[in-house]
Design a protein around this motif. Sequence first.
Motif, PDB file in Angstrom:
ATOM      1  N   ARG A  89      -2.975  -3.104   8.633  1.00 39.75           N
ATOM      2  CA  ARG A  89      -1.983  -4.187   8.544  1.00 39.75           C
ATOM      3  C   ARG A  89      -1.935  -4.963   9.855  1.00 39.75           C
ATOM      4  O   ARG A  89      -1.991  -6.204   9.869  1.00 39.75           O
ATOM      5  CB  ARG A  89      -0.599  -3.589   8.240  1.00 39.75           C
ATOM      6  CG  ARG A  89       0.541  -4.602   8.264  1.00 39.75           C
ATOM      7  CD  ARG A  89       1.894  -3.906   8.434  1.00 39.75           C
ATOM      8  NE  ARG A  89       2.008  -3.267   9.738  1.00 39.75           N
ATOM      9  CZ  ARG A  89       2.926  -2.358  10.061  1.00 39.75           C
ATOM     10  NH1 ARG A  89       3.814  -1.966   9.182  1.00 39.75           N
ATOM     11  NH2 ARG A  89       2.957  -1.830  11.280  1.00 39.75           N
ATOM     12  N   VAL A 124       3.071  -1.461   4.070  1.00 41.80           N
ATOM     13  CA  VAL A 124       2.452  -0.142   3.947  1.00 41.80           C
ATOM     14  C   VAL A 124       3.454   0.999   4.088  1.00 41.80           C
ATOM     15  O   VAL A 124       4.459   0.875   4.778  1.00 41.80           O
ATOM     16  CB  VAL A 124       1.334   0.011   5.009  1.00 41.80           C
ATOM     17  CG1 VAL A 124       0.309  -1.117   4.896  1.00 41.80           C
ATOM     18  CG2 VAL A 124       1.899   0.054   6.422  1.00 41.80           C
ATOM     19  N   ASP A 160      -3.305   2.694   7.213  1.00 40.03           N
ATOM     20  CA  ASP A 160      -2.849   1.424   6.612  1.00 40.03           C
ATOM     21  C   ASP A 160      -1.979   0.621   7.583  1.00 40.03           C
ATOM     22  O   ASP A 160      -1.985  -0.610   7.560  1.00 40.03           O
ATOM     23  CB  ASP A 160      -2.149   1.651   5.255  1.00 40.03           C
ATOM     24  CG  ASP A 160      -1.002   2.649   5.284  1.00 40.03           C
ATOM     25  OD1 ASP A 160      -0.730   3.242   6.354  1.00 40.03           O
ATOM     26  OD2 ASP A 160      -0.365   2.839   4.225  1.00 40.03           O
ATOM     27  N   ASN A 195       0.851  -1.197   0.000  1.00 43.59           N
ATOM     28  CA  ASN A 195       0.000   0.000   0.000  1.00 43.59           C
ATOM     29  C   ASN A 195       0.882   1.241   0.000  1.00 43.59           C
ATOM     30  O   ASN A 195       1.753   1.382   0.859  1.00 43.59           O
ATOM     31  CB  ASN A 195      -0.903   0.013   1.234  1.00 43.59           C
ATOM     32  CG  ASN A 195      -2.089   0.933   1.041  1.00 43.59           C
ATOM     33  OD1 ASN A 195      -2.930   0.682   0.175  1.00 43.59           O
ATOM     34  ND2 ASN A 195      -2.154   2.006   1.814  1.00 43.59           N
TER      35      ASN A 195
END
Length: 349
Positions: free
Chosen positions: A57, A72, A53, A45
């Motif tokens: 995660r 991320v 994010d 990401n």
Amino acid sequence: MHTHITSRPDRAGLRSLIVSVPQQAVSGVANAAKTLQAGFTTLRNVGAAGYADVALRDSINSGETIGPRLFVSGPPIGATGGHCDENLLPERYHDTRESVADGVEEVRKKVREIHKYGADLIKICATGGVLSKGDSVGGQQLTYDEMKTAVDEAHMLGLKVAAHAHGTSGIADAIRAGVDTIEHASLADADGIALAKAKGAVFDMDIYNDDFILSEGAKMGILPESLEKERSIGRAQRETFKKAVQAGVIMTFGTDAGVYPHGDNGKQFAKMVEWGMTTMQAIQAATATAAKVLGHLGDDLGAIAPGKYADIVAVQGDPLANVAELEHVKFVMKAGVVYRQDDQATVIK
Ligand SMILES: [Zn+2]
């Protein structure tokens, strides 16, 4: 290798102004489930506000929610007024994105801060963008020195760097600065392609995205100036993709999902084949090559072999004969756990 898991396509342009970070995190939970169901067991990401994010995660890793394994970037580093700043509001509502940095010392500090709050990689915004207001899509926005500082600092911390870069000079400076992956790479010229090949820089090009933006973008709230920018570079990006494939640049599978609906990620495979890859190259771009480009994060990914995670998808037909089969995944296993299994009798025949 390029998603915005906390974004929704229908919240483009001015609509984005009323979306809170908690709302983005909630959307991320739903988007992650959809993407896993579509057969994507790992995502990189590249850009999310408020470290949503990072939270997503961790939630997936702990088993609290279901989704792909995420790597991320947290918020993307960019210049004041650039692609990764907030330029929608007039000055009386002054707003600056959390990850804006100007000059090498601010960039250095921002890399350290993003590492501190849990990112797995660093995203920088080297040039203008399609969906940002008021900037030129090809214009460079970070200097070579700023990018070199970001790369040196990130690499010292063990993090790779992804650079959003459409414009020719920004792509070249990003590669020279040691950036690991060039996102979009739309206007890379022959020198940029040769430089990427020589330095082992990776192109991560979202060549399906153009179709969605031009057909659905206006309904999604994308600004007229952004649609104009997409019209100006969409075709050029696909031509660059073809040249880069021919030149042997390392290429990964990155979609920009979030700009278009999560779960439709697989639609890019057919575009990659249409624009010059073999079917096997397109599949490897999303598996073995992507895992390699992730560096140590990808050590256990990207292949079906002893010692790797059992991440396996199945389709009904032969994807080497028709790559579009990968748009209709029937079976998904992530780390040995089955998350999707459609009509077993049809699948196993
Ligand atoms: Zn993006």
